[in-house]
Design a protein around this motif. Structure first.
Motif, PDB file in Angstrom:
ATOM      1  N   ALA A 339       0.817  -1.209   0.000  1.00  0.00           N
ATOM      2  CA  ALA A 339       0.000   0.000   0.000  1.00  0.00           C
ATOM      3  C   ALA A 339       0.849   1.256   0.000  1.00  0.00           C
ATOM      4  N   ILE A 340       1.919   1.255   0.785  1.00  0.00           N
ATOM      5  CA  ILE A 340       2.720   2.468   0.906  1.00  0.00           C
ATOM      6  C   ILE A 340       3.558   2.723  -0.341  1.00  0.00           C
ATOM      7  N   GLU A 341       3.785   1.677  -1.137  1.00  0.00           N
ATOM      8  CA  GLU A 341       4.518   1.841  -2.395  1.00  0.00           C
ATOM      9  C   GLU A 341       3.601   2.218  -3.558  1.00  0.00           C
ATOM     10  N   THR A 342       2.305   2.215  -3.320  1.00  0.00           N
ATOM     11  CA  THR A 342       1.347   2.550  -4.379  1.00  0.00           C
ATOM     12  C   THR A 342       1.291   4.057  -4.575  1.00  0.00           C
ATOM     13  N   GLU A 343       1.396   4.492  -5.831  1.00  0.00           N
ATOM     14  CA  GLU A 343       1.292   5.914  -6.136  1.00  0.00           C
ATOM     15  C   GLU A 343      -0.129   6.407  -5.876  1.00  0.00           C
ATOM     16  N   ILE A 344      -0.252   7.704  -5.655  1.00  0.00           N
ATOM     17  CA  ILE A 344      -1.572   8.310  -5.514  1.00  0.00           C
ATOM     18  C   ILE A 344      -2.253   8.303  -6.882  1.00  0.00           C
ATOM     19  N   LYS A 345      -3.326   7.524  -6.998  1.00  0.00           N
ATOM     20  CA  LYS A 345      -4.050   7.419  -8.261  1.00  0.00           C
ATOM     21  C   LYS A 345      -5.514   7.748  -8.025  1.00  0.00           C
ATOM     22  N   VAL A 346      -5.959   8.848  -8.597  1.00  0.00           N
ATOM     23  CA  VAL A 346      -7.375   9.218  -8.534  1.00  0.00           C
ATOM     24  C   VAL A 346      -7.837   9.557  -9.941  1.00  0.00           C
ATOM     25  N   ARG A 347      -9.150   9.590 -10.123  1.00  0.00           N
ATOM     26  CA  ARG A 347      -9.698   9.968 -11.428  1.00  0.00           C
ATOM     27  C   ARG A 347      -9.205  11.351 -11.810  1.00  0.00           C
ATOM     28  N   ALA A 348      -8.822  11.493 -13.085  1.00  0.00           N
ATOM     29  CA  ALA A 348      -8.303  12.777 -13.552  1.00  0.00           C
ATOM     30  C   ALA A 348      -9.385  13.850 -13.554  1.00  0.00           C
ATOM     31  N   SER A 349     -10.609  13.445 -13.859  1.00  0.00           N
ATOM     32  CA  SER A 349     -11.689  14.412 -13.981  1.00  0.00           C
ATOM     33  C   SER A 349     -12.171  14.881 -12.609  1.00  0.00           C
ATOM     34  N   ARG A 350     -12.473  16.160 -12.519  1.00  0.00           N
ATOM     35  CA  ARG A 350     -13.075  16.712 -11.314  1.00  0.00           C
ATOM     36  C   ARG A 350     -14.600  16.647 -11.368  1.00  0.00           C
ATOM     37  N   ARG A 351     -15.124  15.995 -12.373  1.00  0.00           N
ATOM     38  CA  ARG A 351     -16.565  15.862 -12.512  1.00  0.00           C
ATOM     39  C   ARG A 351     -16.974  14.432 -12.196  1.00  0.00           C
ATOM     40  N   LEU A 352     -17.910  14.303 -11.279  1.00  0.00           N
ATOM     41  CA  LEU A 352     -18.417  12.966 -10.959  1.00  0.00           C
ATOM     42  C   LEU A 352     -19.136  12.376 -12.157  1.00  0.00           C
ATOM     43  N   VAL A 353     -19.913  13.216 -12.846  1.00  0.00           N
ATOM     44  CA  VAL A 353     -20.627  12.794 -14.045  1.00  0.00           C
ATOM     45  C   VAL A 353     -19.857  13.303 -15.254  1.00  0.00           C
ATOM     46  N   GLU A 354     -19.252  12.382 -15.996  1.00  0.00           N
ATOM     47  CA  GLU A 354     -18.433  12.758 -17.142  1.00  0.00           C
ATOM     48  C   GLU A 354     -19.288  13.279 -18.292  1.00  0.00           C
ATOM     49  N   ASP A 355     -20.395  12.615 -18.553  1.00  0.00           N
ATOM     50  CA  ASP A 355     -21.238  12.965 -19.691  1.00  0.00           C
ATOM     51  C   ASP A 355     -22.489  13.671 -19.199  1.00  0.00           C
ATOM     52  N   SER A 356     -22.746  14.830 -19.783  1.00  0.00           N
ATOM     53  CA  SER A 356     -23.932  15.584 -19.410  1.00  0.00           C
ATOM     54  C   SER A 356     -24.952  15.496 -20.535  1.00  0.00           C
ATOM     55  N   PHE A 357     -26.134  15.055 -20.208  1.00  0.00           N
ATOM     56  CA  PHE A 357     -27.186  14.904 -21.210  1.00  0.00           C
ATOM     57  C   PHE A 357     -28.401  15.741 -20.789  1.00  0.00           C
ATOM     58  N   PRO A 358     -28.288  17.065 -20.838  1.00  0.00           N
ATOM     59  CA  PRO A 358     -29.355  17.918 -20.280  1.00  0.00           C
ATOM     60  C   PRO A 358     -30.696  17.755 -20.965  1.00  0.00           C
ATOM     61  N   HIS A 359     -30.702  17.485 -22.289  1.00  0.00           N
ATOM     62  CA  HIS A 359     -31.984  17.357 -22.982  1.00  0.00           C
ATOM     63  C   HIS A 359     -32.717  16.095 -22.528  1.00  0.00           C
ATOM     64  N   TYR A 360     -31.990  14.999 -22.395  1.00  0.00           N
ATOM     65  CA  TYR A 360     -32.607  13.758 -21.924  1.00  0.00           C
ATOM     66  C   TYR A 360     -33.025  13.897 -20.463  1.00  0.00           C
ATOM     67  N   LEU A 361     -32.166  14.499 -19.640  1.00  0.00           N
ATOM     68  CA  LEU A 361     -32.476  14.643 -18.227  1.00  0.00           C
ATOM     69  C   LEU A 361     -33.683  15.545 -18.001  1.00  0.00           C
ATOM     70  N   GLU A 362     -33.902  16.504 -18.896  1.00  0.00           N
ATOM     71  CA  GLU A 362     -35.092  17.340 -18.779  1.00  0.00           C
ATOM     72  C   GLU A 362     -36.348  16.489 -18.875  1.00  0.00           C
ATOM     73  N   ARG A 363     -36.336  15.536 -19.793  1.00  0.00           N
ATOM     74  CA  ARG A 363     -37.488  14.642 -19.926  1.00  0.00           C
ATOM     75  C   ARG A 363     -37.621  13.747 -18.696  1.00  0.00           C
ATOM     76  N   VAL A 364     -36.497  13.290 -18.137  1.00  0.00           N
ATOM     77  CA  VAL A 364     -36.536  12.479 -16.919  1.00  0.00           C
ATOM     78  C   VAL A 364     -37.200  13.263 -15.789  1.00  0.00           C
ATOM     79  N   LYS A 365     -36.835  14.528 -15.638  1.00  0.00           N
ATOM     80  CA  LYS A 365     -37.410  15.350 -14.572  1.00  0.00           C
ATOM     81  C   LYS A 365     -38.907  15.557 -14.785  1.00  0.00           C
ATOM     82  N   GLU A 366     -39.316  15.746 -16.038  1.00  0.00           N
ATOM     83  CA  GLU A 366     -40.742  15.900 -16.318  1.00  0.00           C
ATOM     84  C   GLU A 366     -41.514  14.651 -15.909  1.00  0.00           C
ATOM     85  N   GLU A 367     -40.974  13.481 -16.235  1.00  0.00           N
ATOM     86  CA  GLU A 367     -41.645  12.232 -15.852  1.00  0.00           C
ATOM     87  C   GLU A 367     -41.636  12.047 -14.337  1.00  0.00           C
TER      88      GLU A 367
END
Length: 755
Positions: A339-367
């Motif tokens: 464990a101590i020899e393991t490099e610090i490895k975290v996801r590069a992205s600061r976004r939990l959700v990589e893909d944003s689909f606002p048009h589809y999500l709008e329909r999800v919220k309506e439903e």
């Protein structure tokens, strides 16, 4: 000895003040007990609704390339490695793909981790083998991708997890570092400060704090971070009440779900459940020792110990936590070294959700707004499982962004909707050229004239209303004069200003002739057409004018998809939904998309005949460019163009999807795009990545393929050159019918002797 009066006064005053403090503290504790207990029990925190795409199920025999499966795994944050002993890893060797599927609470129940071997041959999954027992499997279900969340007003994000799924190593490490005596104090421990001071001196740096976990929890939930004596007193009193009223495991579980781990934009990441996904792309029960140590190290200050900004600082504290774990027998020597020899490895992205689909999500919220949810759902959180197909959505967005190659049209906009007509779900939805722009969602809200898309509806209605009306029925393409809605003469025209005379309904639809559609539509009746459109899901206003027969009705792309999904689905109408199921964060069912009683608004025969004619549109009619692009794959379709080329439409039906594309401008300007030159190429480009499934054209019960005269629709011998093969109810061939659809007169000799 005589007591001093001033000393007696001080003692009495002190006793009175002490008594007053005790009384006030007692009343204060009673008040806290009455209010804090209720709030802590029912409103400890608010959890968001986490929205997931459809899970990917891989089946033996599926036509899918190995590279496509790898893309799916990488999107789900699976890591490529030579070993797949741990969950969340995959390895590749030739045409073999080894995957160790993570545990996940699916909509239909939890599934444990599973290690499988996928073998590929000629672009197909040849076999799926359970490892290491060697059992042959029919399928393996991968967990769905998180695509968004619907937050409370606090903008706090968390994934609630029970104490039973948090690794014991994480629990023991947290108590070791933050509150070693957690199970032995009453919420406040005066000796903790001394203990922490000694531990910090021994380590040479700060490794423990003086506050108990209960005090930290109270501070995070209810108090500010100001350092005042009153706040510390308030914190201590509240901690005593909570510790008295609730068991230690409840407090510890609450802490694990509340502790702050940083920011994802304007969303605060709370709890180890979401933090493990945010930093490592893994579930909390999958965390390795070094990852557990990293999260516990960050509890002290997630901004100061941000692994993306300060990796060296974070590694120093993580290693300190690992050393404490080893010294207290939480890790073996070999595990500690690894464990101590393991490099610090975290996801590069600061976004939990990589893909944003606002048009589809709008329909999800309506439903979601139309679904009856528990009034206190924020206490348990929601997992919303949708029908979104990530590959189809990405492709639809790319196609829409590209527009019409070679045609620069100012302010050109559009929409693309993909529905799975068997399940009645929306698998992709794009409401504009810019898929990330939140605003006017044209797929749902743009009401535009549909033009020639009305023609399949006209012939469908005609065949439903009259048993004698079939694809071979005769109609004429000749001029007609009508009265429009203003009472003025109206002479509709064909797009080429020509008249083809006698023809069948089949050819009239295949070649999109206007005048036959007008004649049949008026024969059926405008009110009857409107009734049929209503049955197929159109809820917007429809004017009862003759111009309806040429598509003078405004519909959204989503409404168009509903109509043609009914034709594709053997005449069964289903509202197209995005949400398949909803559970709480811990997997308890909340809602399941009801499978309504099958509602036939068309007979299977009429729906099939309409699809067959629309298949002719693709194979040889106005949409033959699509047929040429995918030879050997039967599909159905219909182009649509409105007056002055203001709207370009195309709808396709394959063996799985209905795809609806629309192009135009928001201010209703001419684009000079027909359905064939605008919307159709977009659908064709969509299918280049999302391969169409072949559409079955096998006749349904009661229909057989027969030969009919191309213009008159009369049954003629199969050998005739002017014959067209069409599905129809068994039709007898008249004796001595020739290829010109005429019965030849026999001489008296032939009648006498035959021949």
């Amino acid at each position: 000895m005589t007591s001093k009066p001033w000393l007696n006064y001080i003692i009495k005053t002190a006793l009175k003040i002490g008594l007053l403090v005790v009384v006030v503290s007692a009343f204060y504790l009673i008040y806290l007990d009455a209010t804090l207990t209720r709030v802590f029990a029912n409103q400890r925190y608010q959890a968001p609704a986490l929205v997931y795409a459809a899970e990917k199920t891989l089946r033996t025999g599926d036509v899918i390339e190995k590279a496509q499966v790898i893309d799916v795994l990488e999107r789900l944050s699976y890591q490529r490695s030579g070993s797949t002993e741990a969950t969340g890893y995959f390895s590749v060797s030739g045409e073999r793909l080894m995957v160790h599927r993570r545990p996940f609470d699916f909509a239909d129940g939890p599934k444990m981790s599973q290690r499988v071997e996928l073998n590929f041959q000629r672009g197909k999954i040849a076999s799926i083998v359970s490892w290491p027992d060697g059992r042959q499997l029919d399928a393996i279900q991968l967990e769905p991708q998180l695509i968004g969340r619907i937050n409370s007003l606090s903008n706090e994000d968390r994934l609630l997890v029970g104490l039973e799924v948090i690794p014991n190593l994480m629990t023991e490490t947290l108590l070791l570092v933050e509150d070693k005596n957690f199970y032995h104090h009453s919420g406040v421990s005066p000796l903790s400060v001394l203990r922490a001071l000694a531990a910090n001196i021994k380590a040479g740096r700060t490794v423990q704090g003086g506050s108990t976990l209960t005090q930290q929890l109270v501070k995070n939930l209810y108090l500010t971070r100001e350092q005042t004596l009153w706040r510390k007193f308030h914190e201590a009193m509240m901690s005593l009440v909570i510790d008295y009223r609730f068991d230690k495991n409840t407090i510890l579980e609450t802490y694990f779900n509340e502790v702050y781990f940083g920011q994802d934009g304007r969303h605060a990441i709370h709890g180890v459940g979401l933090a493990s996904q945010y930093y490592f792309g893994r579930q909390v029960q999958e965390l390795t020792a070094d990852q557990v140590a990293l999260l516990i190290a960050m509890v002290k200050g997630p901004s100061y110990y941000d692994p993306r900004r300060y990796p060296e600082r974070v590694r120093e504290r993580r290693d300190l936590v690992l050393r404490l774990m080893y010294e207290n027998d939480l890790l073996s020597k070999s595990d500690f070294i690894a464990a101590i020899e393991t490099e610090i490895k975290v996801r590069a992205s600061r976004r939990l959700v990589e893909d944003s689909f606002p048009h589809y999500l709008e329909r999800v919220k309506e439903e979601l707004n139309r679904i009856k949810l528990p009034p206190n759902w924020q206490e348990d959180g929601l997992k919303i499982f949708t029908a979104l197909d990530i590959e189809a959505q990405h492709r639809a967005e790319r196609v829409m962004a590209d527009g019409v190659p070679g045609r620069e049209i100012a302010d050109l906009e559009g929409a693309l909707v993909v529905s799975d007509y068997r399940s009645g779900t929306l698998v992709a939805l794009v409401g504009g050229r810019n898929a990330n722009q939140v605003g006017f969602n044209r797929a749902i809200k743009a009401l535009r004239p549909i033009g020639s898309l009305i023609k399949p509806i006209i012939y469908t209605t005609a065949m439903s209303e009259s048993e004698s009306m079939e694809l071979n029925s005769h109609v004429v393409d000749e001029p007609v004069t009508l009265t429009d809605e203003q009472g003025k003469p109206w002479q509709p025209q064909n797009y080429d200003s020509e008249f083809w005379g006698d023809m069948t309904i089949y050819d009239a639809l295949v070649y999109s002739r206007n005048l036959p559609a007008v004649r049949i539509g008026l024969q059926v009746g405008i009110e009857t057409l409107i009734t049929q459109l209503r049955k197929m899901g159109v809820v917007t206003p429809i004017r009862d004018y003759p111009s309806l027969t040429l598509g003078a009705v405004e519909m959204s792309p989503l409404a168009v998809s509903r109509v043609f999904s009914t034709i594709a689905n053997d005449g069964v109408f289903q509202p197209l939904k995005t949400i398949n199921a909803i559970t709480t964060h811990d997997g308890l069912p909340v809602y399941e998309n009801p499978r309504e009683v099958r509602k036939h608004v068309l007979s299977p025969k009429v729906a099939y005949l309409t699809r067959y004619a629309m298949a002719g549109v693709v194979s040889k009619g106005t949409a033959n460019a699509l047929g040429q692009a995918f030879p050997g794959t039967p599909m159905a379709g219909k182009t649509g163009t409105t007056n002055d080329y203001k709207d370009s439409w195309f709808v396709s039906i394959d063996g799985r999807y209905v795809v609806t594309a629309w192009l135009g401008t928001d201010d209703n300007q001419t684009t000079w795009l027909s359905g064939s030159s605008g919307a159709l190429p977009m659908v064709s480009r969509f299918y280049q990545k999302v391969q169409p499934a072949p559409l079955s054209l096998i006749p349904v019960d009661g229909l057989t393929f027969q030969s009919f005269h191309k213009k008159l629709g009369t049954r003629i011998p199969d050998s005739c050159q002017q014959a067209v093969i069409l599905p129809a109810p068994p039709t007898p061939l008249a004796e001595d019918m020739n290829c010109d659809a005429q019965v030849e007169e026999k001489s008296w000799l032939e009648r006498l002797f035959g021949g």
